[in-house]
Design an enzyme around this catalytic site. Structure first.
Site, PDB file in Angstrom:
ATOM      1  N   ASP A  29       1.095  -0.989  -0.196  1.00  0.00           N
ATOM      2  CA  ASP A  29       0.110  -0.220  -0.296  1.00  0.00           C
ATOM      3  C   ASP A  29       1.136   1.267  -0.081  1.00  0.00           C
ATOM      4  O   ASP A  29       1.917   1.104   0.933  1.00  0.00           O
ATOM      5  CB  ASP A  29      -0.931   0.145   1.046  1.00  0.00           C
ATOM      6  CG  ASP A  29      -2.205   1.337   0.903  1.00  0.00           C
ATOM      7  OD1 ASP A  29      -3.361   0.532   1.007  1.00  0.00           O
ATOM      8  OD2 ASP A  29      -1.578   2.401   0.727  1.00  0.00           O
ATOM      9  N   ASN A  85     -12.984  -2.601   2.803  1.00  0.00           N
ATOM     10  CA  ASN A  85     -13.341  -2.139   2.784  1.00  0.00           C
ATOM     11  C   ASN A  85     -14.851  -1.866   1.259  1.00  0.00           C
ATOM     12  O   ASN A  85     -13.993  -2.596   0.333  1.00  0.00           O
ATOM     13  CB  ASN A  85     -12.983  -0.480   2.515  1.00  0.00           C
ATOM     14  CG  ASN A  85     -12.854  -0.552   3.759  1.00  0.00           C
ATOM     15  OD1 ASN A  85     -12.466  -0.830   4.904  1.00  0.00           O
ATOM     16  ND2 ASN A  85     -11.031   0.041   3.672  1.00  0.00           N
ATOM     17  N   VAL A  94     -11.115   2.947  -4.090  1.00  0.00           N
ATOM     18  CA  VAL A  94     -10.493   2.044  -4.747  1.00  0.00           C
ATOM     19  C   VAL A  94     -11.721   0.975  -5.675  1.00  0.00           C
ATOM     20  O   VAL A  94     -12.037  -0.069  -4.982  1.00  0.00           O
ATOM     21  CB  VAL A  94      -9.104   2.218  -5.307  1.00  0.00           C
ATOM     22  CG1 VAL A  94      -8.789   0.815  -6.248  1.00  0.00           C
ATOM     23  CG2 VAL A  94      -8.448   2.476  -4.448  1.00  0.00           C
ATOM     24  N   HIS A  98     -10.268  -5.489  -3.429  1.00  0.00           N
ATOM     25  CA  HIS A  98      -9.136  -5.615  -2.788  1.00  0.00           C
ATOM     26  C   HIS A  98      -8.906  -6.013  -0.876  1.00  0.00           C
ATOM     27  O   HIS A  98      -9.471  -5.515  -0.717  1.00  0.00           O
ATOM     28  CB  HIS A  98      -7.583  -4.616  -3.387  1.00  0.00           C
ATOM     29  CG  HIS A  98      -8.120  -3.698  -2.239  1.00  0.00           C
ATOM     30  ND1 HIS A  98      -9.287  -2.496  -3.286  1.00  0.00           N
ATOM     31  CD2 HIS A  98      -7.870  -2.340  -1.304  1.00  0.00           C
ATOM     32  CE1 HIS A  98      -9.398  -1.461  -2.233  1.00  0.00           C
ATOM     33  NE2 HIS A  98      -9.363  -1.237  -1.526  1.00  0.00           N
TER      34      HIS A  98
HETATM   35  P1  5GP Z   1      -9.694   1.229  -0.383  1.00  0.00           P
HETATM   36  O1  5GP Z   1      -9.962   2.813   0.614  1.00  0.00           O
HETATM   37  O2  5GP Z   1     -10.611   0.987  -1.506  1.00  0.00           O
HETATM   38  O3  5GP Z   1     -10.366   0.174   0.526  1.00  0.00           O
HETATM   39  O4  5GP Z   1      -7.807   1.170  -0.270  1.00  0.00           O
HETATM   40  C1  5GP Z   1      -7.264   1.648  -1.244  1.00  0.00           C
HETATM   41  C2  5GP Z   1      -5.543   1.173  -0.731  1.00  0.00           C
HETATM   42  O5  5GP Z   1      -5.305   1.540  -2.181  1.00  0.00           O
HETATM   43  C3  5GP Z   1      -5.894   2.665   0.327  1.00  0.00           C
HETATM   44  O6  5GP Z   1      -5.183   2.264   1.741  1.00  0.00           O
HETATM   45  C4  5GP Z   1      -4.200   3.201  -0.391  1.00  0.00           C
HETATM   46  O7  5GP Z   1      -3.337   4.161   0.317  1.00  0.00           O
HETATM   47  C5  5GP Z   1      -3.924   2.650  -1.693  1.00  0.00           C
HETATM   48  N1  5GP Z   1      -3.641   3.147  -2.589  1.00  0.00           N
HETATM   49  C6  5GP Z   1      -4.376   4.461  -3.272  1.00  0.00           C
HETATM   50  N2  5GP Z   1      -3.668   4.525  -4.491  1.00  0.00           N
HETATM   51  C7  5GP Z   1      -2.358   3.569  -4.604  1.00  0.00           C
HETATM   52  C8  5GP Z   1      -0.967   3.579  -5.361  1.00  0.00           C
HETATM   53  O8  5GP Z   1      -1.418   4.769  -6.173  1.00  0.00           O
HETATM   54  N3  5GP Z   1      -0.199   2.870  -5.319  1.00  0.00           N
HETATM   55  C9  5GP Z   1      -0.538   1.537  -4.351  1.00  0.00           C
HETATM   56  N4  5GP Z   1       0.290   0.838  -4.128  1.00  0.00           N
HETATM   57  N5  5GP Z   1      -1.661   1.978  -3.279  1.00  0.00           N
HETATM   58  C10 5GP Z   1      -2.575   2.837  -3.390  1.00  0.00           C
END
Ligand code: 5GP
Ligand code: ZN
Length: 112
Positions: A29, A85, A94, A98
């Site tokens: 992340d 999430n 996103v 995941h």
């Molecule tokens: P969500 O909020 O959808 O459960 O998790 C999305 C995760 O993706 C977040 O923890 C965020 O830090 C991570 N994330 C967002 N953009 C990027 C990226 O460009 N590269 C990586 N490696 N992680 C990302």
């Protein structure tokens, strides 16, 4: 294709790979919330758990087992947390399903 994680999976956006196989891709992340914070994403674009169906059962199981294997490889013998999430109230940012693998420190409950 406009999905951020699809671009990461295909390699057009760089990421720090942790594990990969024919069904999933796991990467660090970018904003880690714990000493170990890995995202395990299916190669197939599934928006969220709200869109998942019975025909993806094996794939969803595979994501959890891959996360558990990564946790073992990272030495998280004291435990860890797997999080998916989902949607607006679930804090999903996103829209490509995941699994978060979080570990390396005690994690609070309940989460925010
Ligand atoms: P969500 O909020 O959808 O459960 O998790 C999305 C995760 O993706 C977040 O923890 C965020 O830090 C991570 N994330 C967002 N953009 C990027 C990226 O460009 N590269 C990586 N490696 N992680 C990302
Ligand atoms: Zn995607």
């Amino acid at each position: 294709m406009s999905c951020l994680f699809c671009k990461i999976i295909e390699g057009s956006i760089p990421s720090a790979a942790v594990y990969q196989d024919e069904q999933c891709y796991a990467f660090a992340d970018i904003h880690p919330q714990a000493p170990v914070h890995v995202l395990v994403a299916p190669r197939e674009h599934i928006v969220a758990m709200t869109e998942a169906s019975e025909k993806q059962s094996a794939l969803l199981g595979h994501l959890l087992l891959a996360a558990a294997e990564i946790a073992r490889a990272k030495g998280l013998a004291k435990g860890y947390r797997l999080v998916i999430n989902t949607g607006q109230d679930g804090g999903q940012t996103v829209d490509h399903l995941h699994v978060h693998l979080l570990g390396g420190r005690p994690l609070h409950w309940p989460p925010g």
